[in-house]
Scaffold this motif. Structure first.
Motif, PDB file in Angstrom:
ATOM      1  N   ALA A  44       0.809  -1.215   0.000  1.00 18.85           N
ATOM      2  CA  ALA A  44       0.000   0.000   0.000  1.00 18.85           C
ATOM      3  C   ALA A  44       0.838   1.259   0.000  1.00 18.85           C
ATOM      4  N   GLY A  45       0.658   2.055  -1.020  1.00 22.39           N
ATOM      5  CA  GLY A  45       1.244   3.393  -1.085  1.00 22.39           C
ATOM      6  C   GLY A  45       2.725   3.476  -0.761  1.00 22.39           C
ATOM      7  N   ALA A  46       3.511   2.564  -1.262  1.00 20.12           N
ATOM      8  CA  ALA A  46       4.922   2.560  -0.902  1.00 20.12           C
ATOM      9  C   ALA A  46       5.591   3.890  -1.242  1.00 20.12           C
ATOM     10  N   THR A  47       5.552   4.255  -2.503  1.00 19.88           N
ATOM     11  CA  THR A  47       6.056   5.566  -2.873  1.00 19.88           C
ATOM     12  C   THR A  47       5.126   6.129  -3.917  1.00 19.88           C
ATOM     13  N   ALA A  48       4.898   7.418  -3.853  1.00 22.08           N
ATOM     14  CA  ALA A  48       4.171   8.040  -4.944  1.00 22.08           C
ATOM     15  C   ALA A  48       5.186   8.256  -6.048  1.00 22.08           C
ATOM     16  N   PRO A  49       5.072   7.509  -7.153  1.00 20.09           N
ATOM     17  CA  PRO A  49       6.122   7.567  -8.170  1.00 20.09           C
ATOM     18  C   PRO A  49       6.315   8.990  -8.694  1.00 20.09           C
ATOM     19  N   ALA A  50       7.547   9.259  -9.026  1.00 21.61           N
ATOM     20  CA  ALA A  50       7.932  10.608  -9.431  1.00 21.61           C
ATOM     21  C   ALA A  50       7.083  11.104 -10.586  1.00 21.61           C
ATOM     22  N   GLY A  51       6.947  10.247 -11.576  1.00 17.39           N
ATOM     23  CA  GLY A  51       6.253  10.670 -12.781  1.00 17.39           C
ATOM     24  C   GLY A  51       4.822  11.087 -12.512  1.00 17.39           C
ATOM     25  N   ALA A  52       4.279  10.598 -11.413  1.00 17.59           N
ATOM     26  CA  ALA A  52       2.883  10.891 -11.135  1.00 17.59           C
ATOM     27  C   ALA A  52       2.666  12.369 -10.866  1.00 17.59           C
ATOM     28  N   ARG A  53       3.707  13.039 -10.434  1.00 18.86           N
ATOM     29  CA  ARG A  53       3.517  14.441 -10.101  1.00 18.86           C
ATOM     30  C   ARG A  53       3.687  15.299 -11.334  1.00 18.86           C
ATOM     31  N   GLY A  54       2.691  15.270 -12.169  1.00 20.63           N
ATOM     32  CA  GLY A  54       2.728  16.112 -13.352  1.00 20.63           C
ATOM     33  C   GLY A  54       3.757  15.570 -14.322  1.00 20.63           C
ATOM     34  N   GLY A  55       3.437  15.602 -15.588  1.00 24.94           N
ATOM     35  CA  GLY A  55       4.347  15.001 -16.566  1.00 24.94           C
ATOM     36  C   GLY A  55       5.570  15.867 -16.761  1.00 24.94           C
ATOM     37  N   ARG A  56       6.454  15.417 -17.558  1.00 23.41           N
ATOM     38  CA  ARG A  56       7.585  16.247 -17.923  1.00 23.41           C
ATOM     39  C   ARG A  56       7.769  16.148 -19.433  1.00 23.41           C
ATOM     40  N   GLU A  57       8.538  17.067 -19.928  1.00 26.09           N
ATOM     41  CA  GLU A  57       8.723  17.073 -21.375  1.00 26.09           C
ATOM     42  C   GLU A  57       9.446  15.794 -21.792  1.00 26.09           C
ATOM     43  N   ALA A  58       9.290  15.471 -23.073  1.00 29.29           N
ATOM     44  CA  ALA A  58       9.873  14.231 -23.556  1.00 29.29           C
ATOM     45  C   ALA A  58      11.375  14.214 -23.276  1.00 29.29           C
ATOM     46  N   TYR A  59      11.881  13.041 -22.985  1.00 24.20           N
ATOM     47  CA  TYR A  59      13.285  12.926 -22.661  1.00 24.20           C
ATOM     48  C   TYR A  59      14.136  13.209 -23.880  1.00 24.20           C
ATOM     49  N   ASP A  60      15.185  13.955 -23.673  1.00 21.43           N
ATOM     50  CA  ASP A  60      16.181  13.954 -24.721  1.00 21.43           C
ATOM     51  C   ASP A  60      17.305  13.079 -24.216  1.00 21.43           C
ATOM     52  N   SER A  61      18.272  12.836 -25.084  1.00 22.37           N
ATOM     53  CA  SER A  61      19.297  11.874 -24.693  1.00 22.37           C
ATOM     54  C   SER A  61      20.065  12.396 -23.477  1.00 22.37           C
ATOM     55  N   GLY A  62      20.178  13.708 -23.364  1.00 23.34           N
ATOM     56  CA  GLY A  62      20.881  14.291 -22.229  1.00 23.34           C
ATOM     57  C   GLY A  62      20.277  13.870 -20.915  1.00 23.34           C
ATOM     58  N   ARG A  63      18.952  13.871 -20.865  1.00 21.69           N
ATOM     59  CA  ARG A  63      18.291  13.466 -19.634  1.00 21.69           C
ATOM     60  C   ARG A  63      18.570  12.015 -19.319  1.00 21.69           C
ATOM     61  N   ARG A  64      18.602  11.209 -20.385  1.00 20.92           N
ATOM     62  CA  ARG A  64      18.864   9.785 -20.146  1.00 20.92           C
ATOM     63  C   ARG A  64      20.210   9.594 -19.502  1.00 20.92           C
ATOM     64  N   TRP A  65      21.203  10.321 -20.018  1.00 21.92           N
ATOM     65  CA  TRP A  65      22.534  10.196 -19.430  1.00 21.92           C
ATOM     66  C   TRP A  65      22.532  10.670 -18.006  1.00 21.92           C
ATOM     67  N   GLU A  66      21.738  11.716 -17.770  1.00 24.29           N
ATOM     68  CA  GLU A  66      21.671  12.240 -16.416  1.00 24.29           C
ATOM     69  C   GLU A  66      21.109  11.174 -15.472  1.00 24.29           C
ATOM     70  N   PHE A  67      20.044  10.484 -15.927  1.00 25.36           N
ATOM     71  CA  PHE A  67      19.461   9.434 -15.099  1.00 25.36           C
ATOM     72  C   PHE A  67      20.488   8.347 -14.811  1.00 25.36           C
ATOM     73  N   LEU A  68      21.233   7.992 -15.868  1.00 25.08           N
ATOM     74  CA  LEU A  68      22.219   6.940 -15.714  1.00 25.08           C
ATOM     75  C   LEU A  68      23.271   7.363 -14.698  1.00 25.08           C
ATOM     76  N   TYR A  69      23.654   8.637 -14.789  1.00 21.05           N
ATOM     77  CA  TYR A  69      24.658   9.194 -13.865  1.00 21.05           C
ATOM     78  C   TYR A  69      24.209   8.980 -12.433  1.00 21.05           C
ATOM     79  N   PHE A  70      22.932   9.301 -12.167  1.00 15.94           N
ATOM     80  CA  PHE A  70      22.440   9.164 -10.798  1.00 15.94           C
ATOM     81  C   PHE A  70      22.138   7.708 -10.452  1.00 15.94           C
ATOM     82  N   ALA A  71      21.770   6.935 -11.474  1.00 20.76           N
ATOM     83  CA  ALA A  71      21.406   5.538 -11.226  1.00 20.76           C
ATOM     84  C   ALA A  71      22.605   4.764 -10.690  1.00 20.76           C
ATOM     85  N   VAL A  72      23.776   4.919 -11.320  1.00 20.47           N
ATOM     86  CA  VAL A  72      24.932   4.131 -10.886  1.00 20.47           C
ATOM     87  C   VAL A  72      25.493   4.647  -9.572  1.00 20.47           C
ATOM     88  N   ARG A  73      24.974   5.778  -9.106  1.00 18.19           N
ATOM     89  CA  ARG A  73      25.452   6.300  -7.826  1.00 18.19           C
ATOM     90  C   ARG A  73      24.424   6.118  -6.718  1.00 18.19           C
TER      91      ARG A  73
END
Lengths: 331, 324, 358
Positions: free
Chosen positions: B26-55
């Motif tokens: 029940a209600g573990a986390t309110a997923p990030a995406g749920a709070r209003g959408g965001r603009e389509a990902y560009d490749s830069g954002r993907r790299w940014e996610f990866l940067y934070f993911a491996v850390r």
């Protein structure tokens, strides 16, 4: 508000209709012939009596009628409070059996749901602002969420009952005890009740506290909370507001969770051999006691709808938006 | 009262209330995406996610533990000390160097059984999550995109499915249906747990539908389904991933309940089946803890690892959570 | 002097280090003055405004002092600030339309807020109702929930609540941005009325919209990349800006009576520098068509003409070089080293020069 209510009522009626129809349709949709399976149980070795018995039961259960008539009869019986007769505990009425088992289930479910909801909300809200509490509540909450109901119940029964003997391993009360308003009986009931209650409570508690923690954190970052703080309101007021608003999604979550909690309750009753509806439906399934099975199914659906109705009323009471405007926030 | 004013707060409320975490988790986390959408990902954002993911320690820990279990499920049976289903030793042996987790009432090696049963638990969990995800996405997209009467109908359907307790339904069906497969169990779980996904996806589609880039796509003559798939869905990608992880965990947990009540697949063995057998053959009364404690503990770890990974991933996608 | 700010520095903590959103600003606001604070989004104007009342979350007070009515304002001490909030400094936040708790009646919210501040709503209730009527809200608004009001009505209710205790300083953050033109004008008039009636002593109106400032502000201050670039009276600022950035800002505004099919509306090419580690020297120089060697040094915020402060070497040269009151024309013609420094960046101000000639 009237519109909101009418809409909700319509949904209840539809859900009830769907539930009853599914219940009616399952035996008729499933492969195999339930009557034949039933007659097979008498282990008759010649064809003649088998056919006679088959015809008898076919007629008794009304399976020989056109489908439409069967459906109609089903509803007719239902409205007359007639859920049929148990095959296994013949000639006990299904309604009587349900009435005997239901109090046990309610005694587990109602306190477990209410207490886990109230305490979970409180502790979750506290965790949202106290780092120390957060660091213990959060991992514990996730751990309880990750545990299968059945296993938590088994582990509790094993350690607290079978090994330490603090609680009885199974049953609703001590065997051989006459029911009545005696201290011995009531204390025995409580003694047997506690462990199953605890497991149902614990699993739900984790979910509520984590949900509340996240919602309160979210609410504390909303514009209205920032505004209040910018105008120098005390933290207590901001938290009170945040708590009140965070309770709303939790409340609609409670309505959504009912099915899951009921499922968990069935498992718990089976583990502890607790004589409630869950145990009854489980044995009905193993005994292939179809009338009983279907009767309990209807009863549980009615129970879920009634609980939803209560939650809806509370929701209207706590959320002015449902009261005053057309937008049903928790539809 | 203008429509735009209300749509935003209303949308977020629904999205939060309907986070897929409301499935037993029940209600573990309110997923990030749920709070209003965001603009389509560009490749830069993907790299940014990866940067934070491996850390992100939570993500790495959760993922690491999960990978160990998945590997155990895939190759474990080939390295199991004994054939899982055969009676290889005396009954009810305590754990020892020969039998790491003892033996069952029938003399099967519990450790080998455990390795063997991981596969089916994962399979059913995956199938359940996949079906729930697909149905939920489809219904959520259609309801949110089309709106109107179709939305009403789909919402009513969603409501009805939520109202009918799935375990009770399965017990009734199970009384008639004598044998079924892991596939059936997975599909059944999917068919009964999609409403949470559908609600959240509907709410988000509803909000995204009013965004400029969607108007632009519409003006450029794109058709509805193309817009939903190419412009709206990518904006929910992070949410969908988080929801799938949670569904995966909850499906496995639901399957344990089913299997424990003997409603699971008729052939094969899962973690829930082990609990079922231990209960049926008085493992509890005989104090054979090694028979039923390990399967549940393993399942708890499998699901907990998913939850931890999910929290980590949420932090990766949601900068607001990341920096605290 | 109502407010005086001395070398104020505010940073944002991020994973990649501190971002200097407000980098050493010094200014003052007089009693009964409405000061407009303008700049592009991200220039630090909202951070500056917010820091005067509520340093929240990731904001950090790095240095500098703030004085209000001759007394120091403890902006970095959240607890001590509580006493001053709403009473001495108040804010109409950027998010004014969603600043009211949706599940509390407007009156209940005001009651709870004042009670939390140790005051009674009953005492100010008649005044509350009078002001509610003044801003054009229905009488029963106190008994209504925010979701029963339109966005504009919610904003006005927020305005009234924020100013209920007659603060010395009101910070109005982008109050007109979400409104249509006629409402912008009405809200602007309300702000001046609040000042005239003495509900607030002085005001900082933060906006990216210079036209609303032309309507209501006494003075205008412009910020760029965390620093002040120019401050003068509103009329001087609109008619005779000295800083190339202000000039560019003004040229990017549409003008009444001009058909834009004939002439292109120009933005300012380029982006402000990252504030994570801003380059030394004038922060506008990358985008400035007049930039020259001296601009690698930080230009001080100096009073070049009476009541007219500018942070620009070029403007200082022009004023000192006797270009005097004709500086506007003078600076519009690329001359000497400035023109050579960046011929390719000409177009924006070139267009402005063209406009001047029309």
């Amino acid at each position: 508000m009237t519109r909101y209510f009418a809409r909700k009522l319509g949904l209840y009626v539809l859900a009830f209709w769907a539930g009853v129809t599914i219940d009616w349709a399952i035996p008729r949709l499933m492969p195999g012939n339930p009557i034949a399976a039933y007659v097979d149980r008498f282990a008759l070795n010649s064809q003649g009596p088998w056919t006679a018995l088959y015809k008898l039961f076919d007629k008794a259960f009304g399976y020989n009628l056109p489908l439409w008539d069967q459906y109609w009869h089903y509803w007719d019986n239902l409205f007359h409070g007639n859920l049929g007769i148990s095959l296994y505990a013949f000639p006990e009425k299904v309604t009587t059996m349900i009435a005997q088992a239901a109090p046990y289930t309610l005694a587990l479910l109602v306190p477990a749901i209410l207490l886990s909801y109230v305490l979970g909300n409180r502790i979750g809200a506290m965790a949202a602002r106290r780092k120390v509490l957060d660091n213990t509540v959060l991992p514990l909450g996730y751990l309880f969420q990750a545990m299968p109901y059945a296993w938590l119940a088994l582990a509790a029964a094993f350690y607290l009952a079978a090994v330490e003997h603090w609680f009885p391993v199974e049953g609703g009360y001590a065997a051989g005890l006459a029911s009545g308003f005696t201290w011995a009986y009531i204390s025995s009931l409580l003694y047997h009740w506690f462990l199953p209650f605890l497991t149902v409570f614990l699993v739900s508690f984790g979910g509520w506290s984590i949900g509340m923690r996240n919602l309160v954190i979210y609410e504390l970052e909303t514009d209205y909370a920032r505004y209040l703080r910018a105008l120098g309101a005390r933290g207590r007021l901001v938290r009170r507001y945040a708590y009140r608003n965070a309770v709303l999604p939790q409340l609609s979550g409670l309505a959504l969770q009912l099915g899951t909690v009921i499922g968990g309750n069935i498992v718990t009753e089976v583990v502890f051999n607790y004589p409630g509806l869950g145990h009854l439906i489980y044995t009905a399934a193993t005994d292939q006691d179809y009338a009983l099975l279907q009767g309990i199914f209807i009863f549980i659906i009615v129970g879920v709808l009634v609980a939803n109705f209560v939650i809806d009323i509370v929701y209207i009471w706590v959320d002015p938006r449902t009261r005053l405007s057309m937008q049903g926030a928790a539809a | 009262m203008s429509g735009v004013d209300q749509a935003a707060p209303g949308g977020t409320t629904t999205a939060r209330g309907a986070s897929p975490t409301a499935v037993p988790l029940a209600g573990a986390t309110a997923p990030a995406g749920a709070r209003g959408g965001r603009e389509a990902y560009d490749s830069g954002r993907r790299w940014e996610f990866l940067y934070f993911a491996v850390r992100n320690k939570k993500l790495l820990l959760g993922l690491g533990v999960e990978i160990i279990f998945v590997l155990a499920a895939i190759i474990g049976p080939y390295f199991a000390p004994y054939p899982a289903k055969e009676f290889v030793a005396a009954a009810a042996l305590h754990p020892s160097s020969q039998h790491l987790l003892g033996t069952t009432y029938f003399g099967q090696d519990v450790f080998s059984l455990l390795l063997d049963s991981l596969r089916e638990s994962y399979l059913v969990g995956f199938l359940g999550a996949a079906f729930a995800g697909l149905i939920g996405l489809a219904i959520g997209f259609v309801a949110g995109w089309r709106g109107g009467w179709l939305d009403e109908v789909l919402q009513t359907l969603t409501y009805i499915v939520v109202m009918i307790p799935s375990l009770v339904l399965l017990i009734v069906i199970g009384a008639y249906l004598k044998s079924h497969s892991a596939f059936f169990e997975g599909v059944f779980i999917g068919v009964t747990t999609w409403p949470w996904v559908a609600r959240a996806v509907r709410a988000q589609t509803f909000t995204l539908r009013q965004r400029d880039f969607v108007d632009l796509a519409r003006l450029s003559g794109k058709r509805g389904p193309a817009i939903v798939l190419k412009d709206i869905a990518p904006n929910m990608a992070s949410y969908i991933l988080l929801a799938f992880i949670l569904l995966f965990g909850s499906s496995m947990l639901i399957a344990v309940n089913y299997d424990f009540l003997g409603l699971g697949p008729t052939n094969g063995i899962s973690l829930g089946d082990m609990l079922n057998l231990a209960e049926l053959w008085s493992g509890l009364q005989l104090h054979m803890w090694w028979w039923f404690i390990p399967p549940g503990a393993v399942m708890t770890l499998m699901v907990a690892a998913l939850l931890v990974a999910n929290v980590g991933l949420d932090e990766v996608f949601n900068p607001k959570l990341r920096e605290t | 002097m109502s407010l005086s700010v001395e070398n104020l520095r505010i940073a944002y903590r991020t994973l990649r280090g501190d971002v200097q959103a407000v980098d050493g600003v010094t200014f003052a606001v007089a009693d009964r003055e409405i000061m407009g604070l303008a700049g592009e989004s991200g220039c630090g104007k909202s951070t500056l405004g917010n820091s005067l009342i509520f340093i929240e979350g990731r904001m950090k007070h790095v240095g500098g002092t703030v004085e209000l009515d001759g007394k120091a304002l403890p902006i970095s001490d959240d607890r001590a600030m509580n006493h001053h909030r709403m009473r001495d400094v108040s804010i109409i936040p950027q998010y004014a339309m969603s600043a009211l708790n949706p599940t509390k009646k407007v009156g209940t919210l005001a009651h709870d807020l004042l009670k939390s501040r140790g005051m009674k709503l009953a005492k100010v209730l008649p005044e509350f109702r009078r002001r509610v009527a003044l801003v054009g809200l229905p009488e029963n608004v106190l008994e209504m929930y925010p979701f029963e009001l339109s966005g504009g009505m919610r904003q006005r209710a927020t305005m009234v609540i924020s100013t209920l205790l007659n603060p010395s300083l009101l910070i109005a953050d982008e109050v007109t941005s979400a409104l249509d033109v006629s409402n912008q004008r009405a809200v602007g008039e309300l702000l001046t009325e609040f000042r005239d009636l003495g509900y607030v002593k002085s005001m900082i109106v933060i906006t990216h919209d210079l036209s609303i400032l032309a309507q209501i502000a006494d003075t205008i201050m412009v910020m760029y990349a965390g620093k002040l670039t120019e401050k003068a009276s509103a009329s001087t600022m609109i008619d005779k800006p000295l800083h190339p950035y202000t000039q560019a800002l003004l040229s990017s505004l549409p003008e009444v009576g001009v058909r834009y099919e004939d002439r292109e509306l120009t933005g300012i090419p380029g982006r402000p520098p990252s504030l994570l580690s801003p380059p030394p020297g004038c922060r506008f120089r990358e985008r400035c068509p007049f930039a020259y060697d001296k601009c690698v040094e930080d230009p001080p915020f100096m009073e070049l003409l009476p009541g007219h402060q500018v942070a620009c070497w070029k403007a200082a040269d022009d004023v000192a070089g006797g270009a005097g009151r004709e500086h506007n024309e003078a600076s519009a013609t690329p001359s000497g080293g400035a023109g050579d420094a960046s011929p390719e960046r000409g177009p924006s101000l070139g267009a402005r020069a063209g406009k001047g000639a029309e």
